[in-house]
Scaffold this active site. Structure first.
Site, mmCIF file in Angstrom:
data_model
loop_
_atom_site.group_PDB
_atom_site.id
_atom_site.type_symbol
_atom_site.label_atom_id
_atom_site.label_comp_id
_atom_site.label_asym_id
_atom_site.label_seq_id
_atom_site.Cartn_x
_atom_site.Cartn_y
_atom_site.Cartn_z
ATOM 1 N N HIS A 81 0.874 -1.189 0.000
ATOM 2 C CA HIS A 81 0.000 0.000 0.000
ATOM 3 C C HIS A 81 0.911 1.239 0.000
ATOM 4 O O HIS A 81 1.707 1.422 -0.917
ATOM 5 C CB HIS A 81 -0.921 -0.120 1.217
ATOM 6 C CG HIS A 81 -2.070 0.832 1.275
ATOM 7 N ND1 HIS A 81 -2.451 1.650 0.247
ATOM 8 C CD2 HIS A 81 -2.958 1.104 2.282
ATOM 9 C CE1 HIS A 81 -3.505 2.363 0.605
ATOM 10 N NE2 HIS A 81 -3.826 2.062 1.851
ATOM 11 N N HIS B 233 -2.625 -2.547 -9.613
ATOM 12 C CA HIS B 233 -3.575 -1.928 -8.702
ATOM 13 C C HIS B 233 -4.827 -2.783 -8.647
ATOM 14 O O HIS B 233 -5.215 -3.366 -9.662
ATOM 15 C CB HIS B 233 -3.930 -0.508 -9.191
ATOM 16 C CG HIS B 233 -4.505 0.341 -8.121
ATOM 17 N ND1 HIS B 233 -5.832 0.319 -7.796
ATOM 18 C CD2 HIS B 233 -3.917 1.213 -7.277
ATOM 19 C CE1 HIS B 233 -6.042 1.159 -6.804
ATOM 20 N NE2 HIS B 233 -4.888 1.709 -6.455
ATOM 21 N N ASP C 298 2.625 5.223 -6.894
ATOM 22 C CA ASP C 298 3.881 5.120 -6.148
ATOM 23 C C ASP C 298 5.102 4.948 -7.033
ATOM 24 O O ASP C 298 6.231 4.995 -6.556
ATOM 25 C CB ASP C 298 3.809 3.936 -5.166
ATOM 26 C CG ASP C 298 2.836 4.215 -4.043
ATOM 27 O OD1 ASP C 298 2.892 5.322 -3.500
ATOM 28 O OD2 ASP C 298 2.021 3.338 -3.723
HETATM 29 N N1 CMC Z 1 4.537 -7.221 -10.216
HETATM 30 C C1 CMC Z 1 4.431 -8.452 -10.774
HETATM 31 N N2 CMC Z 1 3.281 -9.147 -10.826
HETATM 32 C C2 CMC Z 1 2.192 -8.575 -10.282
HETATM 33 C C3 CMC Z 1 2.231 -7.291 -9.700
HETATM 34 C C4 CMC Z 1 3.466 -6.616 -9.687
HETATM 35 N N3 CMC Z 1 3.560 -5.399 -9.139
HETATM 36 N N4 CMC Z 1 0.993 -6.973 -9.240
HETATM 37 C C5 CMC Z 1 0.214 -8.008 -9.532
HETATM 38 N N5 CMC Z 1 0.920 -8.975 -10.172
HETATM 39 C C6 CMC Z 1 0.425 -10.233 -10.718
HETATM 40 C C7 CMC Z 1 0.153 -11.239 -9.624
HETATM 41 O O1 CMC Z 1 1.278 -12.053 -9.376
HETATM 42 C C8 CMC Z 1 -0.998 -12.011 -10.201
HETATM 43 O O2 CMC Z 1 -0.502 -12.886 -11.183
HETATM 44 P P1 CMC Z 1 -1.143 -14.362 -11.360
HETATM 45 O O3 CMC Z 1 -2.550 -14.119 -11.809
HETATM 46 O O4 CMC Z 1 -0.276 -15.038 -12.362
HETATM 47 O O5 CMC Z 1 -1.065 -15.001 -10.003
HETATM 48 C C9 CMC Z 1 -1.802 -10.943 -10.948
HETATM 49 O O6 CMC Z 1 -0.845 -9.946 -11.312
HETATM 50 C C10 CMC Z 1 -2.923 -10.321 -10.123
HETATM 51 O O7 CMC Z 1 -2.339 -9.851 -8.901
HETATM 52 P P2 CMC Z 1 -3.081 -9.785 -7.509
HETATM 53 O O8 CMC Z 1 -2.056 -9.888 -6.425
HETATM 54 O O9 CMC Z 1 -4.211 -10.754 -7.498
HETATM 55 O O10 CMC Z 1 -3.691 -8.319 -7.584
HETATM 56 P P3 CMC Z 1 -4.267 -7.511 -6.367
HETATM 57 O O11 CMC Z 1 -5.365 -6.698 -6.886
HETATM 58 O O12 CMC Z 1 -4.552 -8.406 -5.213
HETATM 59 O O13 CMC Z 1 -3.002 -6.608 -5.946
HETATM 60 C C11 CMC Z 1 -1.503 -4.817 -5.657
HETATM 61 C C12 CMC Z 1 -2.909 -5.243 -6.168
HETATM 62 C C13 CMC Z 1 -1.391 -3.313 -5.769
HETATM 63 C C14 CMC Z 1 -1.372 -5.211 -4.182
HETATM 64 C C15 CMC Z 1 -0.430 -5.534 -6.532
HETATM 65 O O14 CMC Z 1 -0.570 -5.143 -7.882
HETATM 66 C C16 CMC Z 1 0.984 -5.265 -6.040
HETATM 67 O O15 CMC Z 1 1.451 -5.977 -5.143
HETATM 68 N N6 CMC Z 1 1.672 -4.228 -6.591
HETATM 69 C C17 CMC Z 1 3.005 -3.864 -6.101
HETATM 70 C C18 CMC Z 1 2.874 -3.021 -4.852
HETATM 71 C C19 CMC Z 1 2.393 -1.630 -5.154
HETATM 72 O O16 CMC Z 1 2.885 -0.959 -6.067
HETATM 73 N N7 CMC Z 1 1.437 -1.139 -4.335
HETATM 74 C C20 CMC Z 1 0.893 0.222 -4.453
HETATM 75 C C21 CMC Z 1 -0.516 0.216 -4.924
HETATM 76 S S1 CMC Z 1 -1.125 1.819 -5.429
HETATM 77 C C22 CMC Z 1 -1.042 2.867 -4.054
HETATM 78 C C23 CMC Z 1 -1.604 2.339 -2.806
HETATM 79 O O17 CMC Z 1 -2.584 1.594 -2.739
HETATM 80 O O18 CMC Z 1 -1.063 2.702 -1.758
#
Ligand code: CMC
Length: 430
Positions: A267, A306, A362
């Site tokens: 986050h 996201h 971010d």
């Molecule tokens: N890098 C590589 N793969 C990713 C990433 C990433 N940053 N984000 C998601 N994926 C992949 C994930 O492995 C999954 O793949 P598969 O379907 O093969 O298992 C797929 O994309 C869907 O991911 P998810 O984890 O189910 O998606 P989510 O909606 O639960 O997660 C998130 C959203 C923001 C937590 C995630 O994209 C992430 O961890 N991003 C990196 C951390 C980040 O930049 N966070 C800031 C978010 S924006 C500001 C805020 O909220 O504070």
């Protein structure tokens, strides 16, 4: 005829009509679906709330597919270009842009509350010199509840408004004190002649000069970043704010919990994690190998992806433009080339394209913060300052919402069946 959903229960052969409103059905309408009178009734199972609306809100609108973000109906692009953080905070909290006299009164009111009680300063002195500023920040915000016990009277609108003023005004002071503590410099008291952001820079960076004068481009850039971070509807920390607030805890305690949720690297801690990642990659030549590693499941590309945006985060687009302005003053952040190359490759790569992973807020914000002289561990705190206005607006909205009660999800129990206690000497080794 109103929209309804017809459900047939194969277990009993019964049919049910469930109303559809705002594209949603009420989970409680499913409870009537039972196999027998003593059956609890049907529940929904939604780990991580991926498809569950927990409130009706009028504050922030996001269209994740189109990359649209509106605060109270106003596009984020217009606010970032024409508004100020304090004006935007007013909009988010009270629903309308302030008139000129309202804005003056609001600015004066906030200015009156920027000082911290001396005991809070002493409390902050107790932290280790290398304590993470976000740990200091969230602990200190929580401690404010002991200074303002009146804040418990959350049903009183005037009391709530006073805490809103105090919190928005004091979070920059707490953040700046946390920073000065970490580098062993004396605390700087607020200068109320300066703007909200200008004063924050003063409390962070003033040395021996009699009057600190912020660089106007950096002051404006930080203000724009604050506008972009002010609210983002029902994210992890906002849900924490609403969840804790739903037990009728005071806003300082609730906000401490929200800040704790923001701290995590998925986050608000992501901006810090992005910079650490860019440093670890080290040079543009190492980018393909890093992308390969991420695609192989070893770590994530921080600042990408996201839960809601499945296209370019509109905030990231604005931040990228702001970065150019900031770098014209501070010089170019050498890590920018690595970030640009990561983005270029990721936006063409099937792994990222098929999962709709785009840069989020971010990805570029940390590069600006670093160029402005902030240490990495201050980044999540810089997110928490403006988000305080969003947390408070969402908290206030929740308290006014007659449909809200204490937040209390259900569970599906999958543990042991009832069994009898066994004395320790009779237990078999596992
Ligand atoms: N890098 C590589 N793969 C990713 C990433 C990433 N940053 N984000 C998601 N994926 C992949 C994930 O492995 C999954 O793949 P598969 O379907 O093969 O298992 C797929 O994309 C869907 O991911 P998810 O984890 O189910 O998606 P989510 O909606 O639960 O997660 C998130 C959203 C923001 C937590 C995630 O994209 C992430 O961890 N991003 C990196 C951390 C980040 O930049 N966070 C800031 C978010 S924006 C500001 C805020 O909220 O504070």
């Amino acid at each position: 005829m109103a929209d309804t959903l017809t459900i047939t229960d194969n277990r009993t052969g019964k049919q049910y009509q469930v109303p559809i409103e705002h594209g949603a059905i009420r989970a409680m309408d499913l409870r009537q679906i039972r196999t027998s009178p003593d059956d609890f009734g049907l529940m929904t199972y939604d780990p991580a709330f991926q498809n569950t609306a927990s409130c009706v809100s009028r504050i922030t609108y996001i269209d994740g597919d189109k990359g649209v973000l509106l605060y109270r109906g106003y596009p984020i692009e217009q606010l970032a270009e024409r508004s100020t953080f304090l004006e935007t905070a007013y909009l988010i909290l009270f629903g309308e842009l302030p008139t000129a006299p309202e804005l003056t009164a609001w600015t004066n009111e906030i200015t009156l509350h920027t000082m911290l009680h001396e005991n809070i300063k002493k409390l902050m002195e107790g932290f280790q010199y290398d304590a993470h500023p976000m740990g200091i920040f969230l602990s200190t915000v929580g401690a404010l509840s002991t200074i303002y016990p009146d804040a418990k009277r959350i049903q009183d609108e005037d009391v709530r408004r006073l805490q809103v003023l105090r919190l928005i005004a004091k979070v920059p002071s707490i953040a700046a004190y946390a920073y000065r503590h970490s580098i062993g410099r004396p605390y700087v008291y607020p200068d109320n002649d300066l703007s909200f952001t200008g004063n924050f820079l003063n409390m962070l960076f003033k040395m021996t000069e009699l009057k600190y004068r912020p660089h106007p481009i950096l002051e404006r850039a930080l203000d724009v970043l604050f506008i972009l971070h002010a609210d983002h509807e029902q994210n992890c920390s906002t849900s924490a704010m609403r969840g804790i607030g739903s037990s009728q805890a005071d806003p300082y305690s609730s906000l401490a919990g929200a800040a704790a949720a923001l701290y995590g690297p998925l986050h608000g801690g992501a901006n810090e994690a992005v910079l650490r990642m860019l440093k670890e990659i080290g040079s543009v030549q190492h980018v393909p190998a890093f992308i390969k590693k991420v695609k192989g499941g070893d770590g994530r590309l921080m600042g990408f992806g996201h839960r809601v945006y499945k296209s370019y985060d509109p905030r990231a687009r604005i931040i990228k433009q702001t970065a150019d302005l900031v770098f014209s003053v501070t010089g170019r952040n050498p890590l920018l080339d690595i970030a640009l190359e990561l983005e270029r490759i990721a936006l063409e790569d099937e792994y990222f394209v098929s999962r709709k992973l785009y840069p989020n807020v971010d990805f570029y914000s940390g590069l600006i913060y670093q160029a402005m002289g902030f240490p990495l561990d201050m980044f999540p705190v810089l997110f928490a300052i403006p988000r305080t206005s969003g947390w408070l607006a969402q908290w206030d909205e929740m308290l006014r919402d007659n449909e809200q009660k204490i937040a209390r999800p259900r569970q599906i129990y999958s543990g042991a069946a009832p069994r009898d206690y066994v004395p320790s000497e009779q237990r078999k080794p596992r």
